[in-house]
Every structure is written in structure tokens, then in C-alpha cells.
Design an enzyme around this catalytic site. Structure first.
Site, mmCIF file in Angstrom:
data_model
loop_
_atom_site.group_PDB
_atom_site.id
_atom_site.type_symbol
_atom_site.label_atom_id
_atom_site.label_comp_id
_atom_site.label_asym_id
_atom_site.label_seq_id
_atom_site.Cartn_x
_atom_site.Cartn_y
_atom_site.Cartn_z
ATOM 1 C CE1 TYR A 232 44.084 10.594 32.127
ATOM 2 C CE2 TYR A 232 42.038 11.246 31.060
ATOM 3 C CZ TYR A 232 42.746 10.949 32.206
ATOM 4 O OH TYR A 232 42.117 10.999 33.433
ATOM 5 C CB SER B 128 39.175 8.472 33.359
ATOM 6 O OG SER B 128 38.611 9.480 32.538
HETATM 7 P P1 NDP Z 1 45.027 16.552 39.998
HETATM 8 O O1 NDP Z 1 45.958 16.980 38.924
HETATM 9 O O2 NDP Z 1 44.445 17.579 40.913
HETATM 10 O O3 NDP Z 1 45.688 15.441 40.924
HETATM 11 C C1 NDP Z 1 46.627 14.506 40.486
HETATM 12 C C2 NDP Z 1 47.366 14.010 41.716
HETATM 13 O O4 NDP Z 1 48.262 12.989 41.327
HETATM 14 C C3 NDP Z 1 48.171 15.112 42.385
HETATM 15 O O5 NDP Z 1 47.953 15.041 43.775
HETATM 16 C C4 NDP Z 1 49.616 14.756 42.046
HETATM 17 O O6 NDP Z 1 50.438 15.122 43.152
HETATM 18 C C5 NDP Z 1 49.512 13.236 41.942
HETATM 19 N N1 NDP Z 1 50.571 12.661 41.153
HETATM 20 C C6 NDP Z 1 50.859 12.879 39.844
HETATM 21 N N2 NDP Z 1 51.942 12.180 39.486
HETATM 22 C C7 NDP Z 1 52.346 11.506 40.594
HETATM 23 C C8 NDP Z 1 53.416 10.628 40.880
HETATM 24 N N3 NDP Z 1 54.299 10.279 39.937
HETATM 25 N N4 NDP Z 1 53.536 10.108 42.131
HETATM 26 C C9 NDP Z 1 52.663 10.458 43.094
HETATM 27 N N5 NDP Z 1 51.627 11.284 42.895
HETATM 28 C C10 NDP Z 1 51.481 11.812 41.653
HETATM 29 O O7 NDP Z 1 43.865 15.767 39.247
HETATM 30 P P2 NDP Z 1 42.470 15.150 39.735
HETATM 31 O O8 NDP Z 1 42.326 15.195 41.197
HETATM 32 O O9 NDP Z 1 41.432 15.750 38.866
HETATM 33 O O10 NDP Z 1 42.687 13.633 39.251
HETATM 34 C C11 NDP Z 1 42.892 12.567 40.140
HETATM 35 C C12 NDP Z 1 42.669 11.271 39.381
HETATM 36 O O11 NDP Z 1 41.378 11.274 38.805
HETATM 37 C C13 NDP Z 1 43.655 11.027 38.237
HETATM 38 O O12 NDP Z 1 43.975 9.642 38.197
HETATM 39 C C14 NDP Z 1 42.850 11.433 37.007
HETATM 40 O O13 NDP Z 1 43.329 10.788 35.858
HETATM 41 C C15 NDP Z 1 41.464 10.982 37.420
HETATM 42 N N6 NDP Z 1 40.345 11.623 36.733
HETATM 43 C C16 NDP Z 1 40.193 12.993 36.724
HETATM 44 C C17 NDP Z 1 39.111 13.556 36.060
HETATM 45 C C18 NDP Z 1 38.915 15.034 35.963
HETATM 46 O O14 NDP Z 1 38.108 15.467 35.112
HETATM 47 N N7 NDP Z 1 39.545 15.855 36.778
HETATM 48 C C19 NDP Z 1 38.099 12.715 35.382
HETATM 49 C C20 NDP Z 1 38.327 11.300 35.513
HETATM 50 C C21 NDP Z 1 39.406 10.797 36.162
HETATM 51 P P3 NDP Z 1 51.967 15.588 43.087
HETATM 52 O O15 NDP Z 1 52.103 16.431 41.853
HETATM 53 O O16 NDP Z 1 52.136 16.345 44.375
HETATM 54 O O17 NDP Z 1 52.753 14.326 43.066
#
Ligand code: NDP
Length: 248
Positions: free
Chosen positions: A146, A133
Site C-alpha cells: 500500500y 495518504s
Molecule cells: P472506502 O473503502 O470506503 O472507499 C473506496 C472507494 O473506492 C469505494 O467507493 C470503492 O467503490 C472505490 N473503488 C475501489 N476500487 C475501485 C475501482 N476499481 N473503480 C472505481 N472505484 C473503485 O475507503 P475510504 O473512503 O477510506 O478511502 C478513500 C481514499 O482515501 C482511498 O484512495 C484511500 O486509499 C484513501 N485514504 C484512506 C484513509 C483511511 O484511513 N480510511 C487514509 C488515507 C487515505 P466501489 O467498490 O463501489 O467501486
């Protein structure tokens, strides 16, 4: 006959992970869709002809079970599972939230990478793509838990690239700025929709999950000697983290 290429996407149940699984499937990959919410990854896997794997990346037993399902050979690993919890200043920080952020963004990435590295090496041309990020490049008020975790993602990525320099595996990081996904900000603010909406208020076109998935897919489908070390991707409206063009 050419072997079907395989990919693991963690955090495939929503946002960037789900979009990446769809993009990779369109490119011909068999995708192992990993996340904790089984119903979502089952629906996604059925849609794209992949394999759902219920997995908590912070639980080594759960990650070992993922590696068992994947088997001896893997072409691409997208370490996408992650997220932000809370936005308190350091003076009011919640240690549990910080711990959870470190666990999912750093330790989870480490566990999954460790477990799948033998299969990635066995492919002869593996690729590890970590989702970092721009929060892992700068500091912002209320973001320390974060930003510290995502700086961790960056440093682990760089370290791994150095350590694997003579091995047939690429190590890359995509570094997104503001991406409007359904859940990211909602999770961060504990389900407070108004606070989540405020993050994107007046921004005409934040990035979408598809934009990031497109970048990830491009990175991992370059020839196996081409390592895109890092790719920073932001919406045009976000010249820098604090400099966001908002209308109205
Ligand atoms: P979401 O919240 O939509 O997705 C996060 C995903 O991570 C979910 O599918 C969740 O699935 C999964 N997850 C969380 N904890 C666990 C765990 N312990 N084990 C397995 N899966 C897990 O967020 P985004 O799609 O926006 O983000 C995806 C990535 O991109 C992250 O790493 C985030 O930090 C990064 N990011 C996002 C930005 C944004 O502005 N949105 C900007 C820059 C980076 P479930 O709960 O089903 O396990």
C-alpha cells in the site's frame, strides 16, 4: 447566467468519496458520482442531484464511458478511488494484492486523469485533487504494498504538476492519516471486522470522511491561481504514523 460548476468524484460509493460528493454538491457543484457499485451511486446521486456513472477506474473502456458522460467541460476531478488490500510483510507478500493496489491507486488515477484532462483544460480553470495518504510519505511494517502504491500517487501528482505548469489546471494532493470510514479497513482485511476495528481501538477521535471531504472542498474552491500542493491531515491523536494515542 453563471454556468453550473461540475465535479467528478471517483470512489463515490462510500467513505471519503461519498462525503466529498455531498460537500461539493452543497457548494453548488453538479457532481458525477463514479464507482463500481451502481446501486450506491444511484442513491447518492438522487440525494444530491448529481449524475451516477458506473465506472471501474482500472478499465480504460469504462473510464472512456465516464468521459463521454462528463462531456467537453469539467471544473474539478477528485481522484479518490483507492484502497489497501492485505497487510503481509514483504517476505510473505501476495503479488496479486500488490498488483491490485497499484492498479487502483496509480493506474486508475492515471487513466481517469488522462481521459478527463481535455475537459478540465477546457474549463479554463480546472482542478485535479488526488487522494493520497500519509502511507505515501512513510514506511510501516506490513504496509509495503500500500505504501508503495500511495508513494506512486504522490509522485504522479508532482509529475503532473510539473508537466501542466503552463496550463490552466491546478494539481493537488490531500494526504490523510487515520480516517475511520466504514469500509477501508474492512476491505483491507478481507471482511475481518475484528481486525478492522483493532486499527481504531482506543482512539477517541479518528478523522471522519466528512473531515477529509471538508479539506478537499476547501482546496478545490480556492481561487484558480492558488494551488494547495499538498495538505496533510491527521487526527490529533496521531502525532505520527506509529505514534497513536490510544485509551484503555
Ligand atoms: P472506502 O473503502 O470506503 O472507499 C473506496 C472507494 O473506492 C469505494 O467507493 C470503492 O467503490 C472505490 N473503488 C475501489 N476500487 C475501485 C475501482 N476499481 N473503480 C472505481 N472505484 C473503485 O475507503 P475510504 O473512503 O477510506 O478511502 C478513500 C481514499 O482515501 C482511498 O484512495 C484511500 O486509499 C484513501 N485514504 C484512506 C484513509 C483511511 O484511513 N480510511 C487514509 C488515507 C487515505 P466501489 O467498490 O463501489 O467501486
Amino acid at each position: 447566467m453563471e454556468q453550473t460548476r461540475t465535479a467528478v468524484v471517483t470512489g463515490a460509493s462510500s467513505g471519503i468519496g461519498a462525503a466529498t460528493a455531498r460537500h461539493l454538491a452543497r457548494e453548488g457543484f453538479h457532481v458525477f458520482c463514479a464507482a463500481r457499485r451502481s446501486d450506491r451511486i444511484e442513491a447518492l446521486a438522487a440525494e444530491i442531484g448529481g449524475t451516477p456513472v458506473t465506472c471501474d477506474v482500472t478499465d480504460p473502456d469504462s473510464v472512456a464511458a465516464l468521459a463521454d458522460v462528463v462531456g467537453d467541460r469539467l471544473d474539478v476531478l477528485v481522484n479518490n478511488a483507492g484502497g489497501a488490500f492485505g497487510s503481509a510483510p514483504v517476505a510473505q507478500a501476495d503479488a496479486d494484492e500488490w498488483r491490485r493496489m497499484y492498479e487502483v491507486n496509480v493506474l486508475g488515477l492515471m487513466e481517469v486523469t488522462k481521459a478527463l484532462l481535455p475537459a478540465l483544460l477546457a474549463s479554463g480553470a480546472g482542478a485535479i485533487l488526488n487522494v493520497g495518504s500519509t502511507a505515501g510519505r512513510i514506511a510501516y511494517e506490513g504496509g509495503a504494498g500500500y505504501t508503495a502504491a500511495k508513494h506512486g500517487t504522490q509522485v504522479v501528482t508532482e509529475t503532473l504538476r510539473l508537466e501542466l505548469w503552463d496550463q490552466p489546471v491546478r494539481v493537488m494532493e490531500v494526504v490523510p492519516g487515520m480516517v475511520r470510514t466504514e469500509e477501508f479497513s474492512l476491505v483491507r482485511f478481507g471482511g475481518d471486522q475484528a481486525k478492522a476495528d483493532a486499527v481504531y481501538a482506543g482512539v477517541a477521535e479518528p478523522l471522519t470522511a466528512d473531515d477529509v471531504a471538508d479539506a478537499i472542498t476547501w482546496m478545490v474552491t480556492r481561487p484558480s491561481y492558488v494551488n494547495i500542493d499538498e495538505l496533510v491531515i491527521r487526527p490529533r491523536a496521531q502525532a505520527a504514523h506509529h505514534k497513536v494515542h490510544r485509551q484503555g
